[in-house]
Design an enzyme around this catalytic site. Structure first.
Site, PDB file in Angstrom:
ATOM      1  N   SER A 154     -11.179  -1.354   2.397  1.00  0.00           N
ATOM      2  CA  SER A 154     -10.164  -1.368   3.701  1.00  0.00           C
ATOM      3  C   SER A 154     -10.325  -0.124   4.326  1.00  0.00           C
ATOM      4  CB  SER A 154      -8.688  -2.089   3.671  1.00  0.00           C
ATOM      5  OG  SER A 154      -8.890  -3.413   3.058  1.00  0.00           O
ATOM      6  N   GLU A 190      -5.720   3.181   6.049  1.00  0.00           N
ATOM      7  CA  GLU A 190      -5.538   3.232   4.891  1.00  0.00           C
ATOM      8  C   GLU A 190      -6.047   4.455   3.993  1.00  0.00           C
ATOM      9  OE1 GLU A 190      -5.565  -0.830   2.898  1.00  0.00           O
ATOM     10  OE2 GLU A 190      -6.439   0.262   1.166  1.00  0.00           O
ATOM     11  N   ARG A 239       0.691  -1.258  -0.067  1.00  0.00           N
ATOM     12  CA  ARG A 239       0.176  -0.164  -0.167  1.00  0.00           C
ATOM     13  C   ARG A 239       0.876   1.317  -0.080  1.00  0.00           C
ATOM     14  NH1 ARG A 239      -3.230  -3.746  -0.613  1.00  0.00           N
ATOM     15  NH2 ARG A 239      -5.315  -3.688   0.274  1.00  0.00           N
TER      16      ARG A 239
HETATM   17  N1  EPU Z   1     -11.265 -12.306   9.547  1.00  0.00           N
HETATM   18  C1  EPU Z   1     -11.613 -12.111  10.849  1.00  0.00           C
HETATM   19  N2  EPU Z   1     -13.105 -11.749  11.040  1.00  0.00           N
HETATM   20  C2  EPU Z   1     -13.943 -11.619   9.823  1.00  0.00           C
HETATM   21  C3  EPU Z   1     -13.249 -11.474   8.795  1.00  0.00           C
HETATM   22  C4  EPU Z   1     -11.991 -11.914   8.432  1.00  0.00           C
HETATM   23  O1  EPU Z   1     -10.964 -12.666  11.584  1.00  0.00           O
HETATM   24  O2  EPU Z   1     -15.088 -11.291  10.367  1.00  0.00           O
HETATM   25  C5  EPU Z   1      -9.921 -12.669   9.226  1.00  0.00           C
HETATM   26  C6  EPU Z   1      -9.696 -13.966   8.670  1.00  0.00           C
HETATM   27  O3  EPU Z   1      -8.736 -14.861   9.588  1.00  0.00           O
HETATM   28  C7  EPU Z   1      -9.013 -13.946   7.320  1.00  0.00           C
HETATM   29  C8  EPU Z   1      -8.480 -12.498   7.613  1.00  0.00           C
HETATM   30  O4  EPU Z   1      -9.273 -11.790   8.639  1.00  0.00           O
HETATM   31  O5  EPU Z   1      -8.188 -15.023   7.134  1.00  0.00           O
HETATM   32  C9  EPU Z   1      -7.903 -12.010   6.459  1.00  0.00           C
HETATM   33  O6  EPU Z   1      -9.245 -11.434   5.794  1.00  0.00           O
HETATM   34  P1  EPU Z   1      -9.075 -11.396   4.151  1.00  0.00           P
HETATM   35  O7  EPU Z   1      -8.423 -12.443   3.234  1.00  0.00           O
HETATM   36  O8  EPU Z   1     -10.330 -10.895   3.442  1.00  0.00           O
HETATM   37  O9  EPU Z   1      -7.942 -10.230   3.787  1.00  0.00           O
HETATM   38  P2  EPU Z   1      -7.455  -8.955   4.653  1.00  0.00           P
HETATM   39  O10 EPU Z   1      -6.029  -9.084   4.712  1.00  0.00           O
HETATM   40  O11 EPU Z   1      -8.375  -8.434   5.671  1.00  0.00           O
HETATM   41  C10 EPU Z   1      -6.567  -7.569   2.582  1.00  0.00           C
HETATM   42  C11 EPU Z   1      -6.888  -6.300   1.688  1.00  0.00           C
HETATM   43  C12 EPU Z   1      -7.885  -6.106   0.903  1.00  0.00           C
HETATM   44  C13 EPU Z   1      -8.084  -7.378   0.003  1.00  0.00           C
HETATM   45  C14 EPU Z   1      -7.960  -8.747   0.706  1.00  0.00           C
HETATM   46  C15 EPU Z   1      -7.982  -9.816  -0.147  1.00  0.00           C
HETATM   47  C16 EPU Z   1      -5.679  -4.738   3.339  1.00  0.00           C
HETATM   48  C17 EPU Z   1      -5.898  -3.795   4.250  1.00  0.00           C
HETATM   49  N3  EPU Z   1      -6.915  -5.322   2.697  1.00  0.00           N
HETATM   50  O12 EPU Z   1      -7.678  -7.782   3.512  1.00  0.00           O
HETATM   51  O13 EPU Z   1      -7.981  -4.996   0.368  1.00  0.00           O
HETATM   52  O14 EPU Z   1      -9.201  -7.339  -0.995  1.00  0.00           O
HETATM   53  O15 EPU Z   1      -6.604  -8.793   1.446  1.00  0.00           O
HETATM   54  O16 EPU Z   1      -6.782  -9.997  -0.997  1.00  0.00           O
HETATM   55  O17 EPU Z   1      -4.518  -5.230   2.978  1.00  0.00           O
HETATM   56  C18 EPU Z   1      -8.860  -2.587   0.378  1.00  0.00           C
HETATM   57  O18 EPU Z   1      -7.559  -2.326   0.225  1.00  0.00           O
HETATM   58  O19 EPU Z   1      -9.484  -1.711   0.206  1.00  0.00           O
HETATM   59  C19 EPU Z   1      -9.152  -4.046   0.212  1.00  0.00           C
HETATM   60  C20 EPU Z   1     -10.441  -4.562   0.463  1.00  0.00           C
END
Ligand code: EPU
Length: 356
Positions: A254, A351, A181
């Site tokens: 995010s 972010e 990012r």
């Molecule tokens: N999780 C929870 N509770 C929940 C939902 C998720 O504990 O209710 C945990 C789960 O353990 C899951 C983990 O969160 O494994 C990660 O969730 P996810 O794979 O959806 O990814 P993220 O790391 O939360 C990042 C990006 C997203 C992108 C996704 C998919 C950031 C800040 N966000 O989210 O980007 O779509 O990975 O690759 O890096 C954005 O930047 O606007 C965005 C949506």
């Protein structure tokens, strides 16, 4: 005012030179995906670098804020006193060289339109970024990413316009200092000064599926002759299942970043919370934690402030339930940060870019 010298209190719109549109005292809720109401003093839309030269000459770029698709910004107040400049140009060209192709996209293109066009041409490289809201310019500045990919992965170079000097420069990807990012366009000295004019991507006709994100690999497991368009379809399905659609629910995706800990802190965290998702960077042994997990485990999911709440299936997303003010969103952000800090001792960083 540039053309007449008059002061306008009511909203107004006029052309300035041929291709420049200026709106004054305009509600900019529709220019951001969060959809929060705020009245901006002036919004200037330009179409090319000659427009920028003219705007610069007439000092209309002084202290201007560059707004792309508005998918990562929050105007926190009921009014915004500064000038907003928006690139309106959205041309795309494709130059094939055997197995590879150079796709050039102007900064006002919607990122997802570019991803769609590349996939429709059978070209690989951008498909994991499907359905990310926002325009090309903002996607470059913050090195947007999803499902194991970042825009830096297939970016070749970017043409920039320097609002301070009026000069133009082309930077290769390696000169953009891109990481999670981040790009040099967010760093002190360049932040808010360089306008992305266009970006070039090197794409491949040979299949190059990036299946490092497990849910995506699972979604296409066993598929023969997978195309970039197939992978795009799978990404879209995963996104729709987890994330709000910005067409109907205001959000900036995010709101928080995933925190990155140094090696020692990461080990201590992993020992204390063995069930937490932790992604180790093998190069420097730092670890990226999941902000969603921290927010969830800290018990923040039910939190709400006025019209702002957290998205139930992805709580690092703050949503506007229809009538949220900038103040509601800031209050919810503060409550979430404080709770996560008190439970885990970790400070979440935003972010989203905030403007007042
Ligand atoms: N999780 C929870 N509770 C929940 C939902 C998720 O504990 O209710 C945990 C789960 O353990 C899951 C983990 O969160 O494994 C990660 O969730 P996810 O794979 O959806 O990814 P993220 O790391 O939360 C990042 C990006 C997203 C992108 C996704 C998919 C950031 C800040 N966000 O989210 O980007 O779509 O990975 O690759 O890096 C954005 O930047 O606007 C965005 C949506």
């Amino acid at each position: 005012m540039p053309s007449s010298g008059e002061h306008h209190d009511a909203s107004s719109v006029f052309q300035y030179a041929d291709m420049i549109t200026i709106n004054e005292h305009i509600d900019i809720a529709h220019l951001t995906t969060m959809g929060v109401h705020s009245v901006a003093s002036r919004v200037v839309e330009f179409s090319n670098t000659e427009d920028l030269d003219l705007l610069r000459r007439d000092r209309l770029l002084d202290n201007a804020f560059i707004l792309g698709g508005g998918s990562n910004v929050l105007f926190t107040g009921a009014t915004y006193g500064g000038t907003i400049v928006r690139p309106a140009m959205n041309g795309v060209t494709l130059d094939r060289h055997g197995d590879s192709a150079v796709l050039t996209a102007e900064s006002g293109c919607r990122l997802d339109d570019v991803v769609d066009a590349a996939c429709a041409q059978g070209l690989w490289g951008l498909e994991n970024l499907s359905l990310i809201p926002g325009n090309i310019g903002g996607a470059i500045v913050q090195n947007c990413g999803a499902y194991g990919a970042e825009i830096a992965d297939c970016l070749t170079s970017v043409d920039l316009y320097d609002m301070a000097s009026g000069s133009q420069v082309t930077l290769d990807r390696k000169d953009l200092n891109m990481s999670y990012r981040h790009s040099c366009l967010k760093e002190a000295g360049t932040a808010g000064r360089m306008i992305v004019v266009r970006a070039r991507f090197t794409l491949s006709a040979t299949p190059r599926p990036n299946l490092s994100y497990k849910a995506l690999a699972d979604a296409v497991a066993g598929r023969q002759d997978l195309s970039a368009a197939d992978l795009r379809t799978a990404v879209i399905a995963i996104r729709r299942a987890k994330l709000p659609d910005v067409a109907t629910t205001g959000s900036v995706g995010s709101y928080f970043k995933n925190p990155v800990l140094s090696g020692n802190d990461a080990r201590a965290f992993a020992d204390a919370h063995p069930d937490a998702p932790v992604h180790i960077n093998e190069t420097d042994k730092s670890a990226k934690l999941s902000a969603a997990w921290l927010i969830d485990r800290a018990g923040c999911k039910p939190m709400a402030c006025g019209g702002a709440s957290l998205w139930p299936t992805q709580p690092l997303v703050i949503v506007n339930r229809g009538n949220a003010t900038g103040a509601d969103i800031l209050a919810l952000e503060k409550a979430v940060r404080e709770r996560v800090e008190s439970v885990f001792g970790i400070t979440l960083e935003c972010e989203v870019v905030k403007l007042s």
